[in-house]
Motif scaffolding. Structure first.
Motif, PDB file in Angstrom:
ATOM      1  N   ASN A 145      26.879  10.559  12.167  1.00  0.00           N
ATOM      2  CA  ASN A 145      25.684  10.887  12.754  1.00  0.00           C
ATOM      3  C   ASN A 145      24.621  11.578  12.089  1.00  0.00           C
ATOM      4  OD1 ASN A 145      26.628   9.607  15.190  1.00  0.00           O
ATOM      5  ND2 ASN A 145      27.760  11.517  15.738  1.00  0.00           N
ATOM      6  N   TRP A 146      23.326  10.881  12.139  1.00  0.00           N
ATOM      7  CA  TRP A 146      22.021  11.142  11.463  1.00  0.00           C
ATOM      8  C   TRP A 146      20.981  11.188  12.446  1.00  0.00           C
ATOM      9  CZ3 TRP A 146      20.933  11.392   5.789  1.00  0.00           C
ATOM     10  CH2 TRP A 146      22.099  11.347   4.913  1.00  0.00           C
ATOM     11  N   LEU A 147      19.970  11.796  12.122  1.00  0.00           N
ATOM     12  CA  LEU A 147      18.797  11.783  12.856  1.00  0.00           C
ATOM     13  C   LEU A 147      17.588  11.126  11.881  1.00  0.00           C
ATOM     14  CD1 LEU A 147      17.703  12.075  15.878  1.00  0.00           C
ATOM     15  CD2 LEU A 147      16.725  14.019  14.915  1.00  0.00           C
ATOM     16  N   LEU A 148      17.173   9.915  12.158  1.00  0.00           N
ATOM     17  CA  LEU A 148      15.859   9.342  11.575  1.00  0.00           C
ATOM     18  C   LEU A 148      14.616   9.673  12.187  1.00  0.00           C
ATOM     19  CD1 LEU A 148      14.691   7.305   9.496  1.00  0.00           C
ATOM     20  CD2 LEU A 148      15.380   5.482  11.069  1.00  0.00           C
ATOM     21  N   THR A 149      13.847  10.356  11.467  1.00  0.00           N
ATOM     22  CA  THR A 149      12.606  10.933  12.311  1.00  0.00           C
ATOM     23  C   THR A 149      11.411  10.261  11.533  1.00  0.00           C
ATOM     24  OG1 THR A 149      13.657  12.859  12.665  1.00  0.00           O
ATOM     25  CG2 THR A 149      11.179  12.837  12.886  1.00  0.00           C
ATOM     26  N   PHE A 150      10.428   9.478  12.270  1.00  0.00           N
ATOM     27  CA  PHE A 150       9.171   9.168  11.655  1.00  0.00           C
ATOM     28  C   PHE A 150       8.156   9.918  11.839  1.00  0.00           C
ATOM     29  CE2 PHE A 150      11.690   5.394  12.820  1.00  0.00           C
ATOM     30  CZ  PHE A 150      11.774   4.525  11.666  1.00  0.00           C
ATOM     31  N   THR A 207       1.155  10.061  13.091  1.00  0.00           N
ATOM     32  CA  THR A 207      -0.075  10.815  13.371  1.00  0.00           C
ATOM     33  C   THR A 207       0.239  12.268  13.562  1.00  0.00           C
ATOM     34  OG1 THR A 207      -0.948   8.754  14.099  1.00  0.00           O
ATOM     35  CG2 THR A 207      -2.245  10.593  14.445  1.00  0.00           C
ATOM     36  N   ASP A 208       0.290  12.737  14.918  1.00  0.00           N
ATOM     37  CA  ASP A 208       0.362  14.049  15.432  1.00  0.00           C
ATOM     38  C   ASP A 208       1.654  14.227  16.140  1.00  0.00           C
ATOM     39  OD1 ASP A 208      -0.149  12.179  17.540  1.00  0.00           O
ATOM     40  OD2 ASP A 208      -1.612  13.594  18.700  1.00  0.00           O
ATOM     41  N   GLU A 209       2.648  13.524  16.045  1.00  0.00           N
ATOM     42  CA  GLU A 209       3.951  13.531  16.638  1.00  0.00           C
ATOM     43  C   GLU A 209       5.189  13.183  15.510  1.00  0.00           C
ATOM     44  OE1 GLU A 209       5.168  14.502  19.390  1.00  0.00           O
ATOM     45  OE2 GLU A 209       3.173  15.145  20.655  1.00  0.00           O
ATOM     46  N   LYS A 210       6.368  13.417  16.136  1.00  0.00           N
ATOM     47  CA  LYS A 210       7.525  13.094  15.535  1.00  0.00           C
ATOM     48  C   LYS A 210       8.390  12.196  16.360  1.00  0.00           C
ATOM     49  CE  LYS A 210       6.981  16.018  11.843  1.00  0.00           C
ATOM     50  NZ  LYS A 210       6.795  15.266  10.504  1.00  0.00           N
ATOM     51  N   LEU A 211       8.623  11.197  15.798  1.00  0.00           N
ATOM     52  CA  LEU A 211       9.366   9.980  16.631  1.00  0.00           C
ATOM     53  C   LEU A 211      10.874  10.002  16.079  1.00  0.00           C
ATOM     54  CD1 LEU A 211       7.909   6.452  17.289  1.00  0.00           C
ATOM     55  CD2 LEU A 211      10.415   6.790  16.946  1.00  0.00           C
ATOM     56  N   PRO A 212      11.820  10.590  16.954  1.00  0.00           N
ATOM     57  CA  PRO A 212      13.189  10.589  16.557  1.00  0.00           C
ATOM     58  C   PRO A 212      14.084   9.256  17.055  1.00  0.00           C
ATOM     59  CG  PRO A 212      12.897  12.064  18.411  1.00  0.00           C
ATOM     60  CD  PRO A 212      11.595  11.178  17.946  1.00  0.00           C
ATOM     61  N   VAL A 213      15.049   8.893  16.077  1.00  0.00           N
ATOM     62  CA  VAL A 213      15.964   7.853  16.425  1.00  0.00           C
ATOM     63  C   VAL A 213      17.235   8.061  15.822  1.00  0.00           C
ATOM     64  CG1 VAL A 213      16.418   5.560  16.164  1.00  0.00           C
ATOM     65  CG2 VAL A 213      13.984   6.085  16.349  1.00  0.00           C
ATOM     66  N   ASN A 214      18.322   7.853  16.726  1.00  0.00           N
ATOM     67  CA  ASN A 214      19.720   8.145  16.083  1.00  0.00           C
ATOM     68  C   ASN A 214      20.152   7.171  15.088  1.00  0.00           C
ATOM     69  OD1 ASN A 214      19.963   8.904  19.542  1.00  0.00           O
ATOM     70  ND2 ASN A 214      20.710  10.216  18.100  1.00  0.00           N
ATOM     71  N   LEU A 215      20.763   7.755  14.254  1.00  0.00           N
ATOM     72  CA  LEU A 215      21.278   6.581  13.187  1.00  0.00           C
ATOM     73  C   LEU A 215      22.721   6.960  12.592  1.00  0.00           C
ATOM     74  CD1 LEU A 215      20.889   4.835  10.523  1.00  0.00           C
ATOM     75  CD2 LEU A 215      19.928   6.846   9.328  1.00  0.00           C
ATOM     76  N   HIS A 216      23.392   5.873  12.402  1.00  0.00           N
ATOM     77  CA  HIS A 216      25.015   6.068  12.356  1.00  0.00           C
ATOM     78  C   HIS A 216      25.185   5.422  11.017  1.00  0.00           C
ATOM     79  CE1 HIS A 216      29.188   7.158  13.127  1.00  0.00           C
ATOM     80  NE2 HIS A 216      29.308   6.091  12.306  1.00  0.00           N
ATOM     81  N   GLY A 273       5.234  -5.240   6.203  1.00  0.00           N
ATOM     82  CA  GLY A 273       4.438  -5.842   5.378  1.00  0.00           C
ATOM     83  C   GLY A 273       3.901  -4.688   4.277  1.00  0.00           C
ATOM     84  N   VAL A 274       3.077  -5.066   3.411  1.00  0.00           N
ATOM     85  CA  VAL A 274       2.706  -4.366   2.484  1.00  0.00           C
ATOM     86  C   VAL A 274       1.354  -3.356   2.670  1.00  0.00           C
ATOM     87  CG1 VAL A 274       3.573  -5.960   0.685  1.00  0.00           C
ATOM     88  CG2 VAL A 274       1.118  -6.029   1.510  1.00  0.00           C
ATOM     89  N   ASP A 275       1.011  -3.457   3.599  1.00  0.00           N
ATOM     90  CA  ASP A 275      -0.416  -2.806   4.215  1.00  0.00           C
ATOM     91  C   ASP A 275      -0.059  -1.810   5.008  1.00  0.00           C
ATOM     92  OD1 ASP A 275      -2.058  -4.258   2.458  1.00  0.00           O
ATOM     93  OD2 ASP A 275      -2.232  -5.687   3.905  1.00  0.00           O
ATOM     94  N   TYR A 276       1.103  -1.517   5.719  1.00  0.00           N
ATOM     95  CA  TYR A 276       1.350  -0.504   6.829  1.00  0.00           C
ATOM     96  C   TYR A 276       2.696   0.051   6.537  1.00  0.00           C
ATOM     97  CZ  TYR A 276       2.254   1.083  11.613  1.00  0.00           C
ATOM     98  OH  TYR A 276       2.108   1.882  12.771  1.00  0.00           O
ATOM     99  N   SER A 277       2.772   1.675   6.661  1.00  0.00           N
ATOM    100  CA  SER A 277       3.987   2.311   6.351  1.00  0.00           C
ATOM    101  C   SER A 277       3.924   3.417   7.129  1.00  0.00           C
ATOM    102  CB  SER A 277       3.992   2.655   4.782  1.00  0.00           C
ATOM    103  OG  SER A 277       2.892   3.379   4.455  1.00  0.00           O
ATOM    104  N   ILE A 278       5.166   4.019   7.488  1.00  0.00           N
ATOM    105  CA  ILE A 278       5.135   5.293   8.368  1.00  0.00           C
ATOM    106  C   ILE A 278       6.228   6.158   7.500  1.00  0.00           C
ATOM    107  CG2 ILE A 278       5.894   6.424  10.449  1.00  0.00           C
ATOM    108  CD1 ILE A 278       5.126   3.854  11.789  1.00  0.00           C
ATOM    109  N   PRO A 279       5.860   7.403   7.020  1.00  0.00           N
ATOM    110  CA  PRO A 279       6.754   8.369   6.350  1.00  0.00           C
ATOM    111  C   PRO A 279       8.183   8.647   7.321  1.00  0.00           C
ATOM    112  CG  PRO A 279       4.605   9.232   6.251  1.00  0.00           C
ATOM    113  CD  PRO A 279       4.473   8.015   7.330  1.00  0.00           C
ATOM    114  N   PHE A 280       9.065   8.707   6.809  1.00  0.00           N
ATOM    115  CA  PHE A 280      10.381   9.035   7.480  1.00  0.00           C
ATOM    116  C   PHE A 280      11.430  10.041   6.831  1.00  0.00           C
ATOM    117  CE2 PHE A 280      12.197   6.062   4.578  1.00  0.00           C
ATOM    118  CZ  PHE A 280      13.607   6.497   4.529  1.00  0.00           C
ATOM    119  N   GLU A 281      12.268  10.582   7.647  1.00  0.00           N
ATOM    120  CA  GLU A 281      13.043  11.714   7.139  1.00  0.00           C
ATOM    121  C   GLU A 281      14.407  11.337   7.854  1.00  0.00           C
ATOM    122  OE1 GLU A 281      12.757  16.051   6.031  1.00  0.00           O
ATOM    123  OE2 GLU A 281      13.448  16.137   8.211  1.00  0.00           O
ATOM    124  N   ALA A 282      15.398  11.215   7.158  1.00  0.00           N
ATOM    125  CA  ALA A 282      16.794  11.243   7.578  1.00  0.00           C
ATOM    126  C   ALA A 282      17.648  12.358   7.403  1.00  0.00           C
ATOM    127  CB  ALA A 282      17.547   9.911   7.364  1.00  0.00           C
TER     128      ALA A 282
END
Length: 413
Positions: A34-39, A42-51, A113-122
């Motif tokens: 189990n991992w936690l993927l976090t995007f 802007t002003d928040e963190k968006l977490p998602v479960n990852l296996h 696409g090539v013009d939109y990205s969001i930083p993440f940490e897993a």
């Protein structure tokens, strides 16, 4: 834009230069489990479960978990070279470019696409999607809620909040007049609701506080959209009938068009090949998650009833200016859904452009929209939007009603 395209293909070339690129033999072996993927939005963190798991052939699989939904990236969709990792989506034009910091941590960006990205940490070893700060018994929001997004603005729209609560854990979604907000998963932390999802095309975060009998909160869609929302519990609330929003204009009595198929051959409707057939015309886009849900359903219906006279035509409105790149995107989704029916390219991904292709209709207000035509060429029903599996009984009931309706049309002379 060209700079981004060159960067992506250079990155991909460097990764695929190794024949054993998705393998636990690398010195940067990732921990499985189990991992936690976090995007970072802007002003928040968006977490998602990852296996993360390792298959018998030593290749990695990455599985996004949104409650009951599991989205798996495997085989050629996961490429590891040294400390670099590239994960491409099997359906949508999106991918992760990451750097393996250690066996327990990956950082990078998710691209749409090539013009939109969001930083993440897993990060490895975190099972809880959201932290529970309040140790008291949580408020209970189980049931059906009347939700209003962007309240008291010109963008205001209604939705049905569908929440299933088990202790602190919440599964659910919001059904709108045009589709749904996917499989949402999260918690009720005291009086605070926290829900999120990632489906390969969208990253959604919903937060709210229960104040008296009203949920008041914020909805984030990636880094590009943020709006307020409120909801009150209402078991009797209904949205407008999705079969009454789009209709044939006065003075018109049929659907007709000439559009290219995936080999650029022009297909005309109506024509001899569709004579005495029941036809479903599916207005969609390969970039649209609700369209993907409906396409999977239509593929099953087509396989079930094609021999009895059912035809399905999916008309894709796409985001690329190049015809063949649009064909490539549509084929990707077609293959994912294992669809065997006819696909056409309608034009640019725009409701305005779709309405130009179908001038006999009052409006196209949603992707997807499906038109049901009987053996005599009469339009019998037009359905705006699609409630996917995340909506539970709404999805089940729609599938049952549609199946029955198709049988009625096929049995007519």
């Amino acid at each position: 834009m060209k700079k981004h395209i060159v960067h992506f293909f250079l990155f991909y070339f460097l990764l695929t230069g190794c024949t054993d690129s998705n393998s636990k033999k690398s010195s940067n072996r990732l921990q499985t489990g189990n991992w936690l993927l976090t995007f970072s939005i802007t002003d928040e963190k968006l977490p998602v479960n990852l296996h993360i798991n390792i298959k018998q052939d030593s290749s990695y699989t990455f599985t996004i978990i949104n409650g009951k939904e599991k989205i798996t990236y495997a085989d050629s969709n996961v490429v590891i070279k040294g400390k670099s990792i590239l994960i491409t989506d099997p359906v949508f034009e999106s991918w992760f470019e990451g750097k393996i910091i250690s066996s327990k941590k990956i950082i990078g960006k998710w691209y749409k696409g090539v013009d939109y990205s969001i930083p993440f940490e897993a990060v490895y070893g975190i099972e809880q999607r959201f932290k529970i700060n309040n140790k008291n018994v949580p408020e209970n929001i189980n049931g059906k809620w009347e939700a209003t997004f962007s309240p008291n603005t010109k963008e205001e729209y209604k939705a049905i909040g569908i929440f299933n609560q088990d202790g602190n854990v919440i599964d659910g979604t919001f059904a709108t007049e045009f589709g749904d907000y996917r499989f949402l998963n999260g918690v009720m932390d005291g009086d605070s609701l926290k829900l999120s999802t990632f489906d390969g095309s969208h990253a959604f975060l919903f937060k709210a506080k229960l104040i008296n009998d009203t949920l008041k909160g914020i909805f984030w869609s990636g880094t590009h959209w943020k709006e307020k929302w409120t909801a009150i519990k209402n078991d009797t609330f209904r949205l407008r009938n999705p079969e009454e929003l789009t209709y044939l204009k006065e003075g018109f009595n049929e659907i007709n068009f000439k559009l290219p198929d995936l080999d650029s051959n022009i297909v005309e409707f109506p024509s001899v090949q569709f004579k005495n057939k029941v036809v479903i015309i599916n207005i969609m886009g390969s970039w649209c998650p609700n369209c993907k849900d409906e396409l999977i359903y239509l593929s099953k219906i087509y396989n079930k009833y094609h021999d009895e006279g059912l035809e399905v035509i999916s008309i894709a409105f796409e985001r690329n200016k190049d015809f063949w790149k649009n064909v490539e995107a549509v084929k990707k989704e077609k293959n994912f859904a294992k669809a065997k029916h006819l696909f056409l390219i309608g034009g640019k991904a725009s409701k305005v452009e779709a309405s130009k292709v179908f001038p006999m209709l009052n409006q196209i207000i949603s992707f997807p929209t499906s038109i049901f035509i009987d053996k005599k060429g009469n339009i019998r029903k037009i359905r705006t939007g699609f409630y996917g599996p995340a909506t539970g009984k709404y999805y089940t009931e729609y599938c049952q009603r549609t199946d029955s309706f198709i049988r009625i049309l096929l049995n007519e002379e």
